[in-house]
Design a protein around this motif. Structure first.
Motif, short mmCIF file in Angstrom:
data_model
loop_
_atom_site.label_atom_id
_atom_site.label_comp_id
_atom_site.label_asym_id
_atom_site.label_seq_id
_atom_site.Cartn_x
_atom_site.Cartn_y
_atom_site.Cartn_z
N ARG A 1 10.68 40.05 48.46
CA ARG A 1 9.45 39.18 50.12
C ARG A 1 9.02 38.29 49.45
O ARG A 1 8.27 37.79 48.92
CB ARG A 1 8.16 40.61 50.04
N LYS A 2 10.06 37.50 50.24
CA LYS A 2 9.98 35.72 50.18
C LYS A 2 9.29 35.21 51.45
O LYS A 2 10.22 35.41 52.71
CB LYS A 2 11.12 34.67 49.29
N GLU A 3 8.09 34.50 51.20
CA GLU A 3 8.03 34.01 53.18
C GLU A 3 9.11 32.71 53.34
O GLU A 3 10.03 31.76 52.39
CB GLU A 3 7.26 33.32 52.98
N LEU A 4 9.81 33.08 54.33
CA LEU A 4 10.98 32.09 54.79
C LEU A 4 10.68 31.09 55.89
O LEU A 4 10.03 31.30 56.49
CB LEU A 4 12.25 32.76 55.43
N PHE A 5 11.07 29.60 56.03
CA PHE A 5 10.76 29.02 56.58
C PHE A 5 12.01 28.20 56.95
O PHE A 5 12.75 27.05 56.63
CB PHE A 5 9.86 27.73 55.91
N THR A 6 12.52 28.43 57.96
CA THR A 6 13.55 27.57 59.32
C THR A 6 13.10 26.42 59.58
O THR A 6 13.09 26.68 60.55
CB THR A 6 14.96 28.34 59.71
N VAL A 7 13.46 25.38 59.13
CA VAL A 7 13.58 23.41 59.80
C VAL A 7 14.26 23.55 60.42
O VAL A 7 15.44 22.98 59.48
CB VAL A 7 12.77 22.66 58.91
N VAL A 8 14.34 22.77 61.49
CA VAL A 8 15.82 22.69 62.38
C VAL A 8 15.29 21.33 62.67
O VAL A 8 13.66 20.54 62.99
CB VAL A 8 15.02 23.20 64.22
N GLY A 9 16.37 20.36 62.44
CA GLY A 9 15.76 18.75 62.56
C GLY A 9 16.01 18.11 63.65
O GLY A 9 16.52 18.42 64.85
N ALA A 10 15.82 16.78 63.78
CA ALA A 10 16.06 16.04 65.00
C ALA A 10 17.74 16.00 65.32
O ALA A 10 18.26 16.01 64.30
CB ALA A 10 15.40 14.75 65.28
N PRO A 11 18.25 15.96 66.80
CA PRO A 11 20.02 15.81 66.88
C PRO A 11 19.95 14.87 66.69
O PRO A 11 18.98 13.41 66.65
CB PRO A 11 19.32 16.25 68.37
N ILE A 12 21.40 14.76 65.77
CA ILE A 12 21.92 13.11 65.81
C ILE A 12 22.62 13.01 66.87
O ILE A 12 24.20 14.02 67.04
CB ILE A 12 23.33 13.11 64.39
N GLU A 13 22.88 12.05 67.47
CA GLU A 13 24.39 11.65 68.54
C GLU A 13 25.46 11.38 68.10
O GLU A 13 25.22 10.25 67.47
CB GLU A 13 23.65 10.57 69.77
N VAL A 14 26.56 11.47 69.10
CA VAL A 14 27.63 11.21 67.78
C VAL A 14 28.61 10.91 69.74
O VAL A 14 27.96 11.94 70.61
CB VAL A 14 28.16 12.45 67.49
N PRO A 15 29.42 10.18 69.61
CA PRO A 15 30.14 9.85 70.68
C PRO A 15 31.56 11.27 70.83
O PRO A 15 31.50 12.17 70.27
CB PRO A 15 30.68 8.85 71.00
N LYS A 16 31.58 10.83 72.54
CA LYS A 16 32.42 12.05 72.76
C LYS A 16 34.13 11.08 72.31
O LYS A 16 34.56 10.34 72.88
CB LYS A 16 32.88 12.54 73.69
N ILE A 17 34.93 11.99 71.23
CA ILE A 17 36.37 10.84 70.08
C ILE A 17 37.36 12.20 71.38
O ILE A 17 37.17 13.45 70.46
CB ILE A 17 36.56 10.13 69.58
N ASP A 18 37.66 11.88 71.19
CA ASP A 18 38.95 13.18 71.83
C ASP A 18 40.23 13.84 70.67
O ASP A 18 39.93 14.89 70.61
CB ASP A 18 40.03 12.97 73.36
N GLU A 19 40.58 12.61 70.21
CA GLU A 19 41.09 12.87 68.89
C GLU A 19 41.05 11.96 67.98
O GLU A 19 40.81 10.97 67.56
CB GLU A 19 42.70 12.25 68.64
N PRO A 20 39.21 12.17 66.87
CA PRO A 20 38.46 11.16 66.39
C PRO A 20 39.74 11.09 64.95
O PRO A 20 40.93 11.58 63.93
CB PRO A 20 37.87 12.38 65.85
N LYS A 21 39.39 9.94 64.51
CA LYS A 21 40.05 9.52 63.27
C LYS A 21 39.10 9.89 62.37
O LYS A 21 37.79 10.29 61.95
CB LYS A 21 40.41 7.90 63.32
N THR A 22 40.21 9.77 60.83
CA THR A 22 39.30 9.57 59.80
C THR A 22 38.06 9.43 59.10
O THR A 22 36.79 9.80 58.93
CB THR A 22 39.86 9.67 58.72
N GLU A 23 38.40 8.49 59.68
CA GLU A 23 36.57 7.44 59.69
C GLU A 23 35.83 7.22 60.37
O GLU A 23 34.42 7.53 60.21
CB GLU A 23 37.43 5.80 60.12
N ASP A 24 35.96 8.11 61.88
CA ASP A 24 34.40 8.84 62.41
C ASP A 24 34.28 9.52 62.29
O ASP A 24 32.59 9.75 61.81
CB ASP A 24 35.62 9.15 64.19
N ILE A 25 34.70 10.58 61.55
CA ILE A 25 34.65 12.10 60.90
C ILE A 25 33.74 11.64 59.49
O ILE A 25 32.63 12.15 59.20
CB ILE A 25 36.06 12.55 60.85
#
Length: 352
Positions: free
Chosen positions: A294-318
């Motif tokens: 019986r331990k208290e649980l806190f789920t913290v939802v952070g701020a969204p990180i905007e990412v561009p739409k790239i149909d075929e992302p390259k390794t450097e994008d990932i």
């Protein structure tokens, strides 16, 4: 080992909360096996009417076999998500959902949640039930927790998963969810929501093997598929951290290379399930057992990180956005650990 016994004069509601936690463990550990044997028993030993119903249900399973990859059943069943039993379960710990930023309901989100812990109790309570005010904190956004696809082929048990709103973690399923339209009048938004928050517990079974109090050792460095999916769909990434999840169970020492760890990793490779040798508590004592502590649980939802739409992302994008996500997750952890971890000076986030 000295046993710490529970007092006899425990209030009734706390006994019910403990029972709810024990029932949850039985459901998750043995529920699929029980459901499968129950179905086969009815099919083989039932009378003609029951056997006919079983055959009809089997036909339904065949035609509905893609439910786990095709978006499931919206937000799930409000009735199931609001069962009183889940409120006992939430109050057992208790579980809290903490909002740090608004999530506009005109787009979709990919939540990457940590840590996995043994059974992701905080993620289940916050994203599969309506007991922690999700709808009030994030209006217009439906939560969809994902899991391994094979669970959706188990008779009866799959209906519970779908009633919680769960779906498969496959690439097809994720792409389907993250490209859901956000128009209010679209048929897929008949539940009243216009946004989907797809929740992945990224560390998975491998991370479960690290479960022990205050051991925030995350399996993330090489896990970049969720970032690639976010880029392919142009979906915002949201870091999520559940404090207290690792305090629910302990494990015997299992460092990499040890006999126990090699056995656990072998079973995980073969079955996809990590056989953690966990130590919790019992009904009438606190020293050992299969019930979470019986331990208290806190789920913290952070701020969204905007990412561009790239149909075929390259390794450097990932790599770029994976690094950005890791920094945001680390910042989220360091900002909130002072509030939710008692010995926070000696607890660090480890990404491996």
């Amino acid at each position: 080992m000295k046993i710490e016994w529970a007092p006899l004069n425990v209030p009734f509601h706390r006994r019910m909360e403990t029972l709810a936690a024990a029932a949850w463990m039985i459901l998750i550990l043995f529920g699929e096996l029980i459901a499968l044997f129950f179905y086969l028993f009815l099919l083989i030993r039932g009378n003609i009417y029951i056997q006919t119903l079983c055959v009809i249900y089997f036909i339904f399973l065949y035609y509905d076999r893609g439910a786990g990859e095709n978006g499931g059943r919206g937000q799930g069943s409000k009735w199931v998500r609001n069962w009183t039993w889940w409120r006992y379960y939430r109050n057992y710990f208790p579980v809290h959902l903490v909002k740090t930023a608004d999530l506009p309901a005109d787009r979709n989100y990919l939540f990457a949640a940590f840590p996995h812990g043994l059974l992701s109790s905080a993620a289940f309570t916050n994203f599969n039930t309506d007991t922690t005010k999700w709808a009030e904190l994030f209006p217009g956004v439906r939560s969809k927790l994902v899991t391994l696809g094979f669970h959706f082929y188990i008779p009866i048990f799959r209906e519970l998963l779908l009633s919680w709103g769960m779906v498969s973690v496959s690439a097809k399923s994720l792409h389907n969810l993250l490209t859901w339209p956000n128009e209010k009048n679209h048929p897929r938004n008949s539940d009243g929501n216009t946004s989907t928050a797809c929740v992945i517990v990224v560390g998975g079974a491998q991370e479960a093997l690290n479960t022990r109090p205050n051991n925030y050792q995350l399996v993330l460095k090489k896990r970049k598929g969720f970032v690639k999916m976010a880029l392919r769909t142009g979906t915002s990434l949201v870091p999520v951290m559940s404090f207290g999840e690792l305090d629910l169970f302990d494990q015997p020492p299992n460092p990499p290379g040890s006999l126990l760890r090699r056995y656990q990793e072998f079973v995980k490779r073969v079955t996809g399930i990590a056989p953690a040798k966990f130590i919790g508590r019992g009904f009438f004592q606190y020293s050992y057992g299969m019930i979470p502590r019986r331990k208290e649980l806190f789920t913290v939802v952070g701020a969204p990180i905007e990412v561009p739409k790239i149909d075929e992302p390259k390794t450097e994008d990932i790599e770029k956005y994976h690094e950005e996500f890791c920094k945001a997750l680390t910042e989220l952890f360091n900002t909130h650990k002072t509030k939710y971890i008692k010995d926070h000076e000696n607890v660090q986030l480890i990404i491996e």
